[in-house]
Each structure stands twice: as C-alpha cells, then as structure tokens.
Write an enzyme that holds these catalytic residues in place. Structure first.
Site, short mmCIF file in Angstrom:
data_model
loop_
_atom_site.label_atom_id
_atom_site.label_comp_id
_atom_site.label_asym_id
_atom_site.label_seq_id
_atom_site.Cartn_x
_atom_site.Cartn_y
_atom_site.Cartn_z
N HIS A 67 44.41 33.89 42.72
CA HIS A 67 45.36 34.18 41.66
C HIS A 67 45.46 35.68 41.40
CE1 HIS A 67 41.50 32.69 40.11
NE2 HIS A 67 41.56 33.63 39.17
N CYS A 170 36.68 34.08 32.41
CA CYS A 170 36.62 34.62 33.77
C CYS A 170 37.46 35.90 33.79
CB CYS A 170 37.14 33.62 34.79
SG CYS A 170 38.91 33.22 34.65
#
Length: 757
Positions: A67, A170
């Site tokens: 991502h 994260c």
C-alpha cells in the site's frame, strides 16, 4: 462509499503469470499509470518499496497488500491480481502469496476512501472471502466478495467494563492497524471475553479508550509498528507491548500470556504523550494553505449571501429615486434598509469567521472562540475596543493608548495572524494544564482553558493591532495623498491592481475601504479640488476590478478546458454569479492552488480596468452590488458629473465593455500560461481534466444509440481523438519527468554550493 467501489475492471487481473514480488509490483505499477491512476511509475514504485522496507505487507493466508500513501496517486483505488503462481512475499506467516491487493491513496480523497480501505482488512480475515477471491474470474466476482451482506451485530457492553483492551497502529495507518484490531477482537470473543480496541490510523484515533476502560481492563495489549499517541493514560499499567504481526497471528497466545503475567511491561510515558495534548500537533501549523482555506471556505457563504442581499438594497433605493444619497445609498428607503441590514450584518462577520476557522482547522473546537475574538478585534465591528468616540462602552482599549499609538483596524491581516496565535495559545495552555487532577479535567476544558485563552488572545491582539493597524493605515494615507493631488487616474490604476492582488484578502480590502471612503466623500475632503467631485471613480474601479477575478477563472475554464481539472471547471460555474455580484473571494480557491498564474493574470486585468475607468471618469455612488448597481454608474465626461441619461449610458455601457474585455484578456493570459507550463512539465494537474473521460462517454453513447447514421465514421473519429489525446498525455508525462529532473539537478547543485562554502 463501499469497499467494492474502489476496485475497477481496468486494474483487476486474473491468473497473471508472474514469478516474483518485484515482477508483480512492476506489472501493477505500469498498469496503474496506463489507466491514469498514478502520475509516475518511478515515484509510485519508490513509495511501494519504502513501505516494504518498513515491514512486509504479506499478511498471511497467501495474501499481500502492498500500500502507498503518496502524492503521485491521482485517485484512491485498489488494484487486484490473482497470481497463476505463488510468489515469495516475506509474509508474516512465511507462506507464499497468490492474492495481491495494491492499495493506493494520496490522503486527500476524504474519510470515505479511508474507511473503505480500512474495511479491506476485516474482509480478508474471513476464510469465505478468501475462497471467493481464489475462484474469482471477473470484477463482478471481486465486487461480490467485498459486498457487505449483513450488518455487524455487537453485544452491548457496559462502558468501562471490557476484559480485553488494546491499541493498534501501523506506519501508514491503512491496513495492519485494522487487521490487528479485527484479529484481537476475534481472539477475545472466541474466549468469551468482552473487548475494545482503539485504532490510531489514517482516519485518526477511533474507538478511543477512556480512563475507565483502562482502569477496569483485565488484559491490555499494545500492537503497533510506530509510536502511539496518548500513552500517559496507561502510566503505571502493565501491558503486553508488541507489533501488529504478533497481534494478527498470535493474539490468542498474547491474551493467555497476559493472564499468566508473562512478558509484561510497565508504561512510564511523558505527559506530552497524553491523549489530551496529542490531539494538538505542531505539524498542523505548517499547513498554511490548508488552514487558510479552512477559514476562507467557512467565510465565503457570509460574503456571497451578504453581497447579493446588499445589492438588492441598492437596487431598491435606486428604483425609489435615491440615487444621489451618497454614503447613505441603500438605506434611505425603509425596504432597502431592511435588506441592507441583513447584507451588512452577514458581511461584517467575514473577518471574525476567518479568524475563528483558521484556529479551528489547527486545534479544533477549542480554537473557535479565541479565533473569533481575534477576528472581532481585528475588524473592530463592535466599537468596544477602538472608536473615535471614547465614551461609555466605546473605545475602551483606545483609552489606554496615547494618540501616537492609535492606528486603525488590522482587518484580514489581523484575523489571519490572530487565528494562528489563538491556536498556538490553545495548544500552549492545553499542554500546561495536562497534569490537572482527574476530577478537574472537565472544568479545565470548559472553563479554565477558554477563560485563559480569551484573556491571552485579547492581550495579544491589543499589542499586535498597533503595528498591523499602522501598516494598513499607512497604505491608505498614501493613496489619499495621491487623490489630493488630483492624480485619480493613477489612484484608479492602483486600486484596480490592489483589488486583484489577493482576491478579498487584506490588500483587496484596503482598496475597497478607500472606495467606501470615496462614496462618503471622506477620501478627498477639499471641496475646492476636482478630486473631491470625482473621487467616486475609485469606487467604480474597485468594484469592477473586484468582479474580474471570478469572471476571469470562469472564462479561462471554458476557453482552455484542458488546462483545468474537471473538478475546477465544475467549481468555476459558480464564479459567473460571484463575479456578477462582486464577490472576489470566488477566485480564492483557485488562487491558493495556483497563486502565481492566477494572481498575476488578474492583476494585469485589474490594472487595465483601473486605467480605463480613470480615463473615462466612470463614477459609482454605491459601495457594493455588482451588476445590480450598474444603473448607478455614470461618466463625468458627460453632463458635468450629473446623473443624466447620457452619463449613465456611457458609465454603465463603458463599464460593461471594460469588465468583459479585461476579464477575457486575463482569462486568456491565464489559460495560455497554464497550457504552456503543462506542456513543458512545469504544471501538473492534481486530477484528471476530464477530456479522456468525455471522449469515452461519447464513444459509449454512439455505440448505444441505434439511430445514429454513419456510426462507424463517428466512432473512428472519436477513437482517433482518443488516441491523439493518449499520445498527448504520454508526451506530458515524459516532459514532466524531464522538468523534475532539471529541478532535482538544480537542487543538487544548490546543496553542493552550500556544502562547499
């Protein structure tokens, strides 16, 4: 927006024959650029590999979710690839990957995209979804797998009585944050435990743990790959401090370890990391453009609505035969005065609202009150602080100052500076009071911080209004001196230029305030001078030049559609009305995105308007109204300055031609400039300009219309246009890369020179 809406037929691939992680990333990156989802393959791949270096995006169960959060992404989406061969992805469970989801966003598409992206983690944890994906053959199968079939039912739990609590985070805040949350909740519920997990992701802090939750919890797990915010809430508590990988694959073991007292860490965080102060980050102060737009976007409705309604008041007074009312024009007729009161009240709130929402954009609701007060003291609309009549409740601050220190209102400059200072004060006092006793925390936010912030910003504005007020007043005095010397044509040029410098900002307001003084015969006070009789030329110049910026934008988007995004062209439609109603602020969103080209193009047109208005001696007795007050324009070249049919015809007719001509010229300059810089790679549109989409829509319409004659000929023509435009875009990409390379070399040379000094 649902998760399935982020997938697309053009970027979904099935049984792709690739043999390594690198081949998958190369394949998907190239496809994304072909379909215009990203601007640069190189920048995109660099962002992918940077994220991979921070920790594998192979989340287990044969799934990889690389991502990217990067400006090269043009629109949020998810590219999907079901691989023919499993490839090594250094996955968390050490198993190869056959399902790859390439998540991309630029962080600007809104919370709905982030919500949809976060939902991906929840879906991918389900075995039935994985099974559907591995048997999928088309985009419809993908959409079916990610369609919510039923709402999640939560068992009601009394607040503050959770068995298991935790925090997950994260680096990008998109995937692992929510996957860890999902798995911890699943593990806890499988053990019959109640659970609450706070996430610190791209959508901010959600499901925030309260102090009661923390004090009553039996298990506390922190699963994170970056620093957590608000850790001081947990001071003195024993926790399991681990990463998201452990939470995803070994969450059940972590819960058991906590119960046994194994691997626990006691939290000892500094006060600055508390939840109260962590909501305020100094990084928000650096987003000047975003903060300014945050204030302007809230201010615009007051300007637009107030300006239009004020114009109605002027029109009523003119129809009632009160055209010679001078500074009282718009208030003589009772009906006109009713509308004028509404318009003036709305427009008077512009500066306070600007200050309030600049502070709000930085620190949230705590900044509204001190920011608005800063704006009120900048605009002095209530007269309590400064007033020529220092009696009673008037001019209370002015009495503390000597005459040498009394300037004028600081206006927009004061509101912008005050909004920032108000936010800074809120942050400072919030941090200073972070150690308040638990029982006084509610009073701190409702009483102590607001009261001290109010006193602090008031003292600050009392001090800074002196230099800022003199700055604004000095500019005004200089123009007054030129008017006294009968150089009104030069003043008219300056006024037209100033009205277009910042489109409703402080310089614009200085010019407009001078026009208002002229309407009230207070700019040139020597009744024996020609400047006294003709000073309302300045108001005509100010209004016409102020109408130009939004009209210029609207015209440019029509003449040069490829130089603007589809979103810009749609937004510019409102500028026709804003320009007609003399709402310069309609151009501000465009100027913020492209300050140099928009401002310079407008200033050229504004100066031209000022010069021509001065040459024709066009005067205006109304201080606002746009097209509604065009009947009040008259030329001093005819009828010796009186409101005669001939002078009105020359004034109104000349003004119309001047305004449209100058707006067209400025719009043409702006369009040519943007087009040239786009072609050379200096300007990159922040989203699609809609040309390709428009051609594709036409092709689809022709295909579906059986009544069209010579359908093949029309399709061939449209396909040819599509091919040509594709080649044009490909050439742009090459030029943009070349220009960026030149800039990089210049920067490198600059840094080298600094290092050698």
């Amino acid at each position: 927006m649902e998760l399935k809406d982020l997938f697309g037929k053009q970027i979904s691939f099935f049984d792709v024959d690739l043999n390594s992680k690198e081949e998958v990333i190369d394949f998907l990156s190239n496809k994304l650029q072909e379909e215009k989802y990203i601007k640069s393959v190189e920048d995109f791949k660099a962002a992918v590999y940077k994220r991979e270096s921070e920790g594998s995006t192979g989340v287990g169960d044969g799934i990889g979710i690389p991502h990217v959060l990067n400006p090269t992404v043009q629109k949020s989406a998810i590219a999907f690839a079901r691989l023919k061969n499993k490839v090594d992805w250094q996955s968390l469970d050490d198993q190869p990957v056959d399902l790859v989801f390439m998540i991309m966003t630029n962080g600007k598409d809104g919370n709905e995209h982030l919500t949809a992206l976060a939902d991906l983690s929840g879906f991918l944890m389900k075995s039935e979804v994985q099974k559907k994906l591995r048997s999928s053959k088309s985009i419809k199968d993908i959409e079916s797998a990610f369609t919510k079939s039923e709402k999640k039912v939560e068992v009601s739990t009394k607040a503050g009585s959770y068995d298991v609590i935790g925090i997950t985070a994260c680096p990008t805040g998109i995937a692992h944050t929510y996957m860890a949350q999902e798995k911890l909740e699943e593990y806890a519920k499988a053990k019959g435990l109640t659970v609450k997990i706070e996430t610190q992701g791209r959508r901010g802090i959600e499901n925030r743990l309260t102090q009661e939750d923390i004090d009553n919890a039996k298990v506390i797990i922190l699963a994170h790959d970056k620093a957590l915010e608000g850790l001081s809430r947990l001071n003195g508590k024993k926790v399991i401090d681990t990463n998201t990988k452990e939470a995803i694959f070994k969450g059940d073991q972590l819960i058991e370890k906590y119960k046994k007292g194994e691997g626990l860490t006691e939290i000892k965080a500094s006060a600055d990391s508390s939840s109260e102060s962590s909501e305020f980050t100094m990084r928000k102060f650096l987003d000047f453009k975003g903060n300014l737009l945050g204030g302007i976007s809230r201010m615009l409705p007051f300007v637009v609505a107030g300006g239009i309604i004020l114009g109605i008041a002027f029109l009523i007074d003119f129809a009632a035969g009160n055209g010679e009312a001078g500074g009282d024009f718009g208030t003589v007729n009772p009906a006109a005065g009713w509308f004028a009161a509404i318009g003036k009240t709305s427009m008077a709130m512009m500066v306070p609202i600007l200050g309030a929402f600049i502070a709000y954009s930085i620190v949230g609701t705590q900044g509204l009150m001190p920011g608005m007060v800063a704006g009120l003291f900048s605009s002095n609309i209530m007269g309590f602080a400064y007033s020529g009549d220092e009696t009673g409740w008037n001019g209370l601050w002015g009495r503390l100052l000597s005459d040498s220190l009394k300037g004028t209102e600081s206006g927009f400059i004061g509101a912008i500076v005050g909004g920032y200072l108000a936010a800074l004060l809120v942050v400072g006092w919030s941090k200073a009071m972070v150690k308040f006793p638990k029982g006084l925390q509610g009073a701190r936010d409702i009483v102590f911080i607001p009261v001290i912030s109010l006193l602090s910003i008031s003292l600050t504005m009392f001090v800074i209004n002196i230099p800022l007020g003199f700055l604004m007043g000095g500019i005004s005095k200089g123009i007054e001196a030129l008017a006294q010397l009968n150089l009104l044509w030069l003043v008219s040029i300056l006024i037209g230029f100033m009205m277009c410098v910042d489109m409703g900002g402080p310089i614009n307001k200085i010019a407009y305030s001078l026009g208002n003084l002229a309407v009230g015969s207070k700019l040139v006070t020597d009744v024996t001078s020609q400047g006294y009789a003709d000073q309302t030329i300045i108001m005509a110049s100010a209004m016409l030049a102020g109408m130009l910026p939004p009209l210029m934008i609207a015209i440019s988007t029509i003449i040069f559609p490829r130089a603007w995004t589809a979103k810009d062209r749609d937004a510019a439609k409102a500028n026709w009305l804003m320009g007609a109603c003399f709402v310069s602020e309609g151009a501000i969103p465009f100027m913020v995105k492209d300050p140099k080209r928009v401002a310079v193009s407008a200033m050229i047109g504004g100066a031209l308007i000022g010069g021509l208005v001065g040459a024709l001696k066009i005067k205006l007795l109304a201080s606002h109204g746009g097209v509604f007050v065009f009947p009040l324009l008259n030329s001093a070249l005819i009828g010796e300055g009186a409101m005669t049919g001939g002078s009105i015809a020359l004034g109104a007719g000349g003004a119309t031609i001047i305004l449209l001509g100058a707006s067209f010229l400025s719009g043409f300059i702006l369009g040519v400039w943007r087009t040239a810089d786009i072609k050379t790679g200096k300007l990159i549109l922040d989203s699609t300009n809609g040309v390709k989409e428009s051609i594709l829509a036409k092709i689809e319409a022709v295909k579906n219309n059986s009544k069209i004659e010579n359908k093949d000929v029309r399709l061939n023509t449209l396909n040819s246009k599509l091919t040509q435009y594709g080649e044009f875009e490909a050439e742009l990409v090459t030029k943009q890369k070349a220009y960026q390379a030149i800039l990089a070399e210049k920067q490198k040379a600059k840094e080298s020179r600094k290092a050698n000094k």
